[in-house]
Design an enzyme around this catalytic site. Structure first.
Site, PDB file in Angstrom:
ATOM      1  N   ARG A  95       0.807  -1.225   0.000  1.00 23.29           N
ATOM      2  CA  ARG A  95       0.000   0.000   0.000  1.00 23.29           C
ATOM      3  C   ARG A  95       0.834   1.266   0.000  1.00 23.29           C
ATOM      4  O   ARG A  95       0.351   2.338  -0.364  1.00 23.29           O
ATOM      5  CB  ARG A  95      -1.004  -0.057   1.158  1.00 23.29           C
ATOM      6  N   GLU A 132       0.727  -7.631  13.034  1.00 29.65           N
ATOM      7  CA  GLU A 132      -0.486  -7.847  13.839  1.00 29.65           C
ATOM      8  C   GLU A 132      -1.062  -9.236  13.533  1.00 29.65           C
ATOM      9  O   GLU A 132      -1.642  -9.882  14.373  1.00 29.65           O
ATOM     10  CB  GLU A 132      -1.510  -6.757  13.484  1.00 29.65           C
TER      11      GLU A 132
HETATM   12  O1  PRP Z   1       2.574  -1.590  11.865  1.00 29.42           O
HETATM   13  P1  PRP Z   1       2.479  -3.034  11.462  1.00 29.42           P
HETATM   14  O2  PRP Z   1       1.908  -3.897  12.544  1.00 29.42           O
HETATM   15  O3  PRP Z   1       3.780  -3.575  10.980  1.00 29.42           O
HETATM   16  O4  PRP Z   1       1.415  -3.154  10.275  1.00 29.42           O
HETATM   17  C1  PRP Z   1       1.348  -2.244   9.211  1.00 29.42           C
HETATM   18  C2  PRP Z   1       1.496  -2.921   7.884  1.00 29.42           C
HETATM   19  O5  PRP Z   1       0.435  -3.860   7.644  1.00 29.42           O
HETATM   20  C3  PRP Z   1      -0.159  -3.606   6.384  1.00 29.42           C
HETATM   21  O6  PRP Z   1       0.455  -4.287   5.347  1.00 29.42           O
HETATM   22  P2  PRP Z   1       0.383  -5.875   5.201  1.00 29.42           P
HETATM   23  O7  PRP Z   1       1.559  -6.488   5.902  1.00 29.42           O
HETATM   24  O8  PRP Z   1      -0.963  -6.347   5.613  1.00 29.42           O
HETATM   25  O9  PRP Z   1       0.653  -6.106   3.659  1.00 29.42           O
HETATM   26  P3  PRP Z   1      -0.126  -5.699   2.327  1.00 29.42           P
HETATM   27  O10 PRP Z   1       0.016  -4.217   2.157  1.00 29.42           O
HETATM   28  O11 PRP Z   1       0.624  -6.462   1.300  1.00 29.42           O
HETATM   29  O12 PRP Z   1      -1.557  -6.125   2.461  1.00 29.42           O
HETATM   30  C4  PRP Z   1       0.038  -2.123   6.194  1.00 29.42           C
HETATM   31  O13 PRP Z   1      -0.097  -1.721   4.838  1.00 29.42           O
HETATM   32  C5  PRP Z   1       1.417  -1.901   6.757  1.00 29.42           C
HETATM   33  O14 PRP Z   1       2.439  -2.136   5.793  1.00 29.42           O
HETATM   34  N1  ADE Z   2      -6.025  -3.212  11.245  1.00 32.27           N
HETATM   35  C1  ADE Z   2      -5.383  -3.131  10.065  1.00 32.27           C
HETATM   36  N2  ADE Z   2      -6.022  -2.651   8.972  1.00 32.27           N
HETATM   37  C2  ADE Z   2      -5.369  -2.573   7.780  1.00 32.27           C
HETATM   38  N3  ADE Z   2      -4.107  -2.936   7.612  1.00 32.27           N
HETATM   39  C3  ADE Z   2      -3.453  -3.417   8.683  1.00 32.27           C
HETATM   40  N4  ADE Z   2      -2.179  -3.826   8.831  1.00 32.27           N
HETATM   41  C4  ADE Z   2      -2.017  -4.209  10.115  1.00 32.27           C
HETATM   42  N5  ADE Z   2      -3.139  -4.044  10.816  1.00 32.27           N
HETATM   43  C5  ADE Z   2      -4.045  -3.536   9.940  1.00 32.27           C
END
Ligand code: PRP
Ligand code: ADE
Length: 194
Positions: A95, A132
């Site tokens: 993202r 998370e």
């Molecule tokens: O602060 P944190 O606990 O590390 O979480 C935040 C991360 O989680 C989500 O990405 P995700 O790992 O879900 O990957 P994606 O964008 O590929 O869906 C979000 O876009 C951040 O990169």
């Molecule tokens: N609650 C949440 N919503 C969207 N992206 C996430 N990445 C980690 N936690 C998330």
């Protein structure tokens, strides 16, 4: 994390019934908040129990469908970093790839993709981290940054901060400086822990 510590990110929260509190952007630290923040906050949809039970998923895809709100979100970051001698914007897959390149082009900086494992074809450095919901790893091409360059890290959301910490470590290992991390959303659940 760098010389500038605060950021304008939005806190979204839910009362536990799937309904989202709708006035989180009115005031930050006693200062009048930027009027664009409310529309940005309203455009972020919270989806309960995605991708697994107990997770309140903050979904930015609705915001992307509203060009004026999407532009406001990018512009707020551009206004913050323009003229600050930023050499590179590092975007976190996936993202951070939505917001990072637009910000980089507008401030005249290069864009560095920080990718999930085995996606970059050249020599990489890697950092694993805890999420998370699971564990993951970020990689960066060796040579993407020069020592001493000023870098801003961009992503959509900070939860535990594990992803941003891995990104900071990668960039600092290359000898560059992380000036700040820019995220649209900060999850209130982790506010005092990040
Ligand atoms: O602060 P944190 O606990 O590390 O979480 C935040 C991360 O989680 C989500 O990405 P995700 O790992 O879900 O990957 P994606 O964008 O590929 O869906 C979000 O876009 C951040 O990169
Ligand atoms: N609650 C949440 N919503 C969207 N992206 C996430 N990445 C980690 N936690 C998330």
């Amino acid at each position: 994390m760098g010389e500038e510590e605060s950021n304008n990110n939005i806190s979204k929260s839910s009362g536990g019934d799937g309904m989202v509190d709708q006035a989180p952007a009115a005031k930050e630290n006693g200062r009048a908040a930027d009027p664009r923040l409310q529309a940005i906050s309203d455009a972020i949809r919270v989806v309960p129990h995605f991708p697994q039970p107990g997770i309140m998923f903050n979904d930015i895809t609705e915001l992307l469908l509203r060009p004026t709100v999407f532009k406001d979100a990018v512009d707020m970051f551009v206004e913050r970093y323009r003229g600050k001698d930023i050499a590179a914007v590092a975007g976190i897959e996936a993202r951070g790839f939505i917001f990072g390149p637009a910000i980089a082009l507008a401030i005249g900086a290069k864009f560095i993709p920080l990718r999930k494992p085995k996606k970059l074809p050249g020599e990489v450095i890697s950092e694993t981290y805890i999420l998370e919901y699971g564990t993951d790893c970020l990689e960066m091409h060796v040579g993407a940054t020069e020592p001493g360059e000023r870098v801003v890290v961009v992503d959509d959301l900070v939860a535990t901060g594990g992803t941003l910490s891995a990104a900071i470590k990668l960039i600092e290992r290359s000898g560059a400086d992380v000036v700040e991390c820019a995220c649209l959303i900060g999850l209130p659940k982790y506010k005092d822990k990040v």
